[in-house]
Scaffold this active site. Structure first.
Site, mmCIF file in Angstrom:
data_model
loop_
_atom_site.group_PDB
_atom_site.id
_atom_site.type_symbol
_atom_site.label_atom_id
_atom_site.label_comp_id
_atom_site.label_asym_id
_atom_site.label_seq_id
_atom_site.Cartn_x
_atom_site.Cartn_y
_atom_site.Cartn_z
ATOM 1 N N TYR A 194 -15.277 111.782 28.630
ATOM 2 C CA TYR A 194 -14.319 111.403 29.683
ATOM 3 C C TYR A 194 -13.056 110.894 29.004
ATOM 4 O O TYR A 194 -13.137 110.224 27.975
ATOM 5 C CB TYR A 194 -14.901 110.307 30.584
ATOM 6 N N GLU A 195 -11.888 111.165 29.573
ATOM 7 C CA GLU A 195 -10.662 110.738 28.894
ATOM 8 C C GLU A 195 -10.526 109.222 28.889
ATOM 9 O O GLU A 195 -9.721 108.670 28.150
ATOM 10 C CB GLU A 195 -9.398 111.427 29.449
ATOM 11 N N SER A 196 -11.358 108.537 29.654
ATOM 12 C CA SER A 196 -11.430 107.074 29.609
ATOM 13 C C SER A 196 -12.037 106.575 28.310
ATOM 14 O O SER A 196 -11.975 105.385 28.016
ATOM 15 C CB SER A 196 -12.306 106.566 30.744
#
Lengths: 308, 217, 308, 217
Positions: free
Chosen positions: D41-43
Site C-alpha cells: 500500500y502506498e501508505s
C-alpha cells in the site's frame, strides 16, 4: 527545546495568521484536535499543506480559515469526495497548488535538507508540470536529457500528532509513520500533540523507534484522542461512521457550517468534545493486544578489559 | 585543548562528535555546564549515554539507551544538511587562512605523497553546521596559507573555531579570514605568528583565556 | 524471491569477476565472512564500494581481488590508517573514485529510486569536484545559481550482514542500521548473511523494524559471527584487539599476506575460522540483557460492526 | 472484473493496491493461485494480513502483523520509483488511446467543471511499475481518444492492462497504443467499438476469455 503547553496555548502562540501549516498523518494519526482548535481560534488566511487533505482540511476549508491549499490527493479515504474543498475549488474560492505524492514528499525532503530542488522525473510526462510553478526542468549533466525537478516546500509550522512523546519532546510512532518525519523536518517549527507523555527511559529502550528529536520541537501538548475521527494504532479505530456522516453533512455549505458551529465553535475545547462523544470513543478504543516482540540492545560492557 | 573545547559548548546545543577527543570534550561539557547537550554521531546514534568509551562511531554502546537511531542517510538529510547541528567537531590535517580544511591528501591528488582519510562527512558537516570546531595542535605544517586540497569549505554564515594547545583561532560568522581570538596564559602573539603560515590578523575581541584542565590535557 | 544457500554457494553463484560490490555496515555488522569467502574463492577484478572501506576492504585489497575502490572515508575506525589501501593508492596499484559521505549515500539513494542524479550542494565548494566524473553542476532553475549534483552509484551486488532474517529473506536490524537500506536498494542484486534465521511471525510482530523485503533479496545464508571482528548489537562486541593487530600486521604487504594465508586461504570456511577463534568469540559474545520495550499494534477488530 | 483482475496476478509478484476493489482482487488471487503475492500500500504497509477489510490505506489493520512498515517517502523512493512494483492497481476517470490516465480534472484545470482527486501516487506508480492495471467499467466518457488532462503517462517499456466489465484492453510493453486484447463471453468487438472513443485496434493476440466470477462480480 520543547516546552509543555496546552493545545490551546500552543496553537495561540505558534499558528500565525497568513502562515503555512502542515498537519501530518497519512490517514492515520491525523491531528484533528489541533485543526479544531485553529478553527475555534479563527486563525485565518492560512496556507494548508498536506499530501491528502482528508476530512481534516475539508473542515478547515469549510470553516474559512484557509486561503490556499497545497496537496497531492483530494479524497475522503475509503468514502469518496471532499465536498467542501471541491466546492471551494470549483467555485474559485481558494487558490491551490497541486503535486503528486512522490514529488510533494520529495519537495518536503528537499526543504528538510536545505537543497534547492529535487529531481522528480515522473512528473515530466504530466500536464501538472504546466500548472505548478514549483516544477521546472533541468538538463541532466550526465546525458539523460531534460529532467523534471521540484522546488522545496517548507511549511512555517508542522503540527504532528503521535502516540507518545517524552518530557523533552522526543517522539515515537508505530504502525504507519506516513509523512510525519518529512513534514516536521521540512517545517521551520513543530508542535507535537500526543496520546501519552511517557518517561524518556521508555523511549531510550528502543532508539530505532524514535521518529523526531525534542531538540527540533517547539511545543508538546498532551492530547488524548486528538486524532479522532481518524485512527491511532494500538489505541483506537477510525470513526468511519463519522467519515461517512461528514460526507453527507458537508455536501452543502450549510451542513458543514452547522457541524462546525455545533462541535467546534460550540464547544470550549477538546475535553468538551471528548465528553460529548464519550460513549462512541469508548467503543473505538476497544483494541486488542498485539505486542511487538522485543530485541536485545545489550552490549559487552567489559570489552575495554577484554580487548587488552 | 579538551577543557577549552568543552567550554565552548553551550547547554541545549546539538553537537556532532566523533570518537576520541571530540567525544571526550562533549562528555566533559555534559558533566559540568551543559547537561542538556544532545550528541549526534554521523553513524546515527543520537543522544547516546555510552556505558563505556566507544571503540568507533557505530559501537553498540552508543545505540543501547540512545534517544534515537537513524540511518546514515537520515542523519545527513535531516540533521546535518538540515542545518540542525549547532556545533560540529571536525578533523583536518591542514587549515588555511580562509578556514578551509584538508583531510584528503598531501601532494598531488592523483599521485599522493600522503593519502589522508578523505572527507567522510566533513564536507557536508562544515557546509551546514552553524559552527565547526577543530581540535589541532599549533604546528606549522597544519596552518598553511592555503590548504593543499579543499576537502571542506565553511560558508560565509558559519563560524569556525580552531582550538589549539596554545590559542584559539576563529573565523567569525560572516568573517573573511581566520583570526587570533583567544590566547592561553603564558603564550604570546609572536609565538602564534611564528607558526601560522600567513600574516595572522588579531581579532578586535582578542582576550586572554584561562584553560582549566591545563593546555595539554 | 530469496533462496537459502551456504555462504560459499551464494558467493560462488552471485559474485562475478569484474563486477561491482557493496559490502554493508557502518562500523557495525560488517560482512567479514563474505569478504573472506570472496578472497578464498579468488574472485578478482572487483570494484569495491563502501562509505568506509574499513579493515574489511583493506583485507580484500591486500588480497588483490579488487581493481577499483569507491569510498568516502579511509580509516581503521578508532585505530588509525588502512595501510593496505594507502599503499595501493600511493603506489598507483589501484584505481579509485572518491566521494563525501553525504554525496555517496545520496548517489546510492538516486540509484535506488532510478533518478538520473541527486543534488549535493556542499560538494560544490570542494576540490573533489574536479577529480570525480560522477560530479557535475546544473543551473538551479529556481534561481539558486550553480548546484553540484552526483550521478547514481549502482552496485551490481550488495552483501548485507544482519542480525536476523526470516525464511523468505525479510530482514530486521536494530542499533545502527547504517548504509544497509540504501546500498541494498541501489544494488541490482542482494545477498543477505544473518546471525539468525527466525520465523516470519517474529518479524511480523514488529513491521516497523523490518529493513529489507525478501522480495528484493536473491540469497540468504545463515552465518553466525559473520561480522567478526566487527560488532553485532545485542550479540557480540568488536574484537578491538584484532583491529589493532591488523593495523600492525598490515603495515607491510608481507604481514597482510601472512595473515590472509593463515586465516583465509588456510581455512576451508567460516566454521573453521570460528573454531580457531572459539575462545575469543565466546569472550566477545558476553553481552548484557537490555531488551527493547514493547508497543501495542492491536486493532479494533469489531470496527466493521461498530461503524454501522 | 475482480475475478478477471485477480487472474492476471502471478505468484511471487509485488503488487501495489488500494482499498476497495484492488485490495479485494489481490486477496482473491492470494487465496487461490498466488499465495506468495506481496501486497504494497502506498501508505507503507507491506505484506499485510488484515484481520478485517481496511477502511483506508493507513488503517492499523494493514500494519498489525504486516511484514514491513515504511514511511511514505521510503515507499516512493525504494519500492515505487525503485521499480520494485510488478503490478500496480491504479484508478482513473479517463484513459485514452495512448494509455494515458486522467484522475485530475474534467474541464479547464484552472476553472474545473469536475474536480477529481488528482494524482496521489498514480503519476509515479504508472511511470515506474512494470505493469499498471486499471479496473473500469466500459463507458464512453471513460475512454476518450485523448484524456482531458494527463495525470499519469505510462513509459514505453511498461504494460497497461484495462480490465473492464466487457473486455480487457491492453497496451503491450513497447507498444504504442491501447488494443482490444480479451473479450468476455457474450461480448462482440462491435460492442466495444461502439463505446471506445477512437478506432480501436485489435491485438493479434485477441482471445475470448472466461471470467469465473461473472462479469459483474
Amino acid at each position: 527545546m520543547a516546552e509543555r503547553a496546552t493545545l490551546s496555548e500552543a496553537v495561540a502562540e505558534l499558528v500565525e495568521p497568513g502562515s503555512s501549516l502542515y498537519i501530518t498523518g497519512f490517514t492515520h494519526l491525523i491531528g484533528f484536535a489541533a485543526a479544531h482548535e485553529i478553527i475555534r481560534q479563527k486563525i485565518e488566511d492560512l496556507t494548508l499543506i498536506r499530501l491528502t487533505p482528508d476530512v481534516v482540511y475539508d473542515q478547515m476549508i469549510a470553516a474559512g480559515v484557509a486561503s490556499r491549499l497545497v496537496f497531492s490527493y483530494l479524497g475522503n479515504p475509503g468514502v469518496g469526495n471532499l465536498h467542501a474543498i471541491r466546492r471551494a475549488i470549483e467555485g474559485g474560492e481558494i487558490e491551490w497548488t497541486e503535486y503528486t505524492h512522490g514529488s510533494l514528499i520529495a519537495a518536503l525532503r528537499a526543504a528538510a535538507s536545505n537543497l534547492p530542488f529535487a529531481p522528480v522525473e515522473a512528473v515530466g510526462a504530466t500536464d501538472l508540470m504546466k500548472h505548478n510553478p514549483g516544477y521546472a526542468t533541468v538538463e541532466d549533466p550526465f546525458g539523460g536529457g531534460e529532467i523534471a525537478v521540484v522546488a522545496p516546500v517548507r511549511p512555517d509550522l508542522a503540527i504532528v500528532h503521535v502516540q507518545r512523546v517524552d518530557q523533552h519532546g522526543n517522539v515515537q510512532v508505530w504502525g504507519s509513520t506516513g509523512d510525519i518525519r518529512e513534514a516536521a523536518m521540512a517545517a521551520d517549527r513543530v508542535i507535537v500533540t500526543a496520546e501519552e507523555i511517557v518517561d524518556e527511559a521508555e523511549l531510550r529502550s528502543d532508539p530505532n523507534r524514535t521518529l523526531l528529536l525534542g531538540a527540533n520541537v517547539e511545543a508538546i501538548a498532551l492530547a488524548p484522542m486528538a486524532a479522532h475521527p481518524s485512527y491511532a494504532q494500538g489505541m483506537y479505530a477510525r470513526d468511519n461512521r463519522f467519515y461517512r456522516e461528514w460526507a453527507e453533512m458537508s455536501s452543502t455549505a450549510e451542513g458543514a457550517r452547522a457541524y462546525l458551529d455545533r462541535e467546534v465553535h460550540g464547544l470550549d475545547g477538546r475535553e468538551a468534545y471528548c465528553e460529548l462523544h464519550r460513549e462512541r470513543l469508548n467503543e473505538l478504543k476497544r483494541v486488542g493486544d498485539q505486542p511487538a516482540g522485543t530485541v536485545n540492545f545489550g552490549i559487552n560492557a567489559a570489552i575495554a578489559d577484554v580487548q587488552e | 585543548m579538551l577543557t577549552a573545547a568543552a567550554g565552548f559548548l553551550g547547554n541545549n546545543e546539538t553537537v556532532l562528535v566523533g570518537v576520541g577527543m571530540p567525544g571526550q570534550a562533549a562528555t566533559l561539557a555534559q558533566g559540568s555546564h551543559a547537561p542538556e547537550l544532545t550528541l549526534v554521531y554521523e553513524s546515527g546514534a543520537i543522544g547516546s549515554r555510552p556505558a563505556r568509551p566507544p571503540l568507533s562511531i557505530g559501537d553498540p554502546t552508543l545505540f543501547a539507551g540512545a534517544l534515537q537511531s537513524l540511518s546514515v542517510a537520515d542523519v545527513f538529510t535531516f540533521l546535518i544538511e538540515g542545518g540542525r547541528i549547532d556545533t560540529a567537531f571536525v578533523g583536518a590535517a591542514e587549515i588555511d587562512r580562509l578556514g578551509r580544511l584538508n583531510s584528503t591528501v598531501i601532494g598531488p591528488y592523483e599521485s599522493p605523497k600522503v593519502r589522508l582519510p578523505g572527507s567522510g562527512g566533513a564536507c557536508e558537516i562544515v557546509q551546514y553546521a552553524k559552527r565547526s570546531l577543530l581540535l589541532s595542535p599549533l604546528q606549522e605544517r597544519r596552518f598553511p596559507a592555503e590548504v593543499n586540497f579543499v576537502t571542506s569549505a565553511p560558508p560565509e554564515r558559519a563560524e569556525i573555531l580552531i582550538v589549539t594547545d596554545q590559542c584559539v583561532l576563529r573565523r567569525a560568522p560572516g568573517g573573511d579570514e581566520v583570526e587570533l581570538w583567544r590566547l592561553y596564559e603564558g603564550v604570546e602573539v609572536a609565538d602564534v605568528d611564528a607558526v601560522v603560515g600567513w600574516p595572522l590578523r588579531t581579532s578586535p575581541e582578542l582576550e586572554r583565556m584561562e584553560v582549566g584542565g591545563g593546555i595539554d590535557d
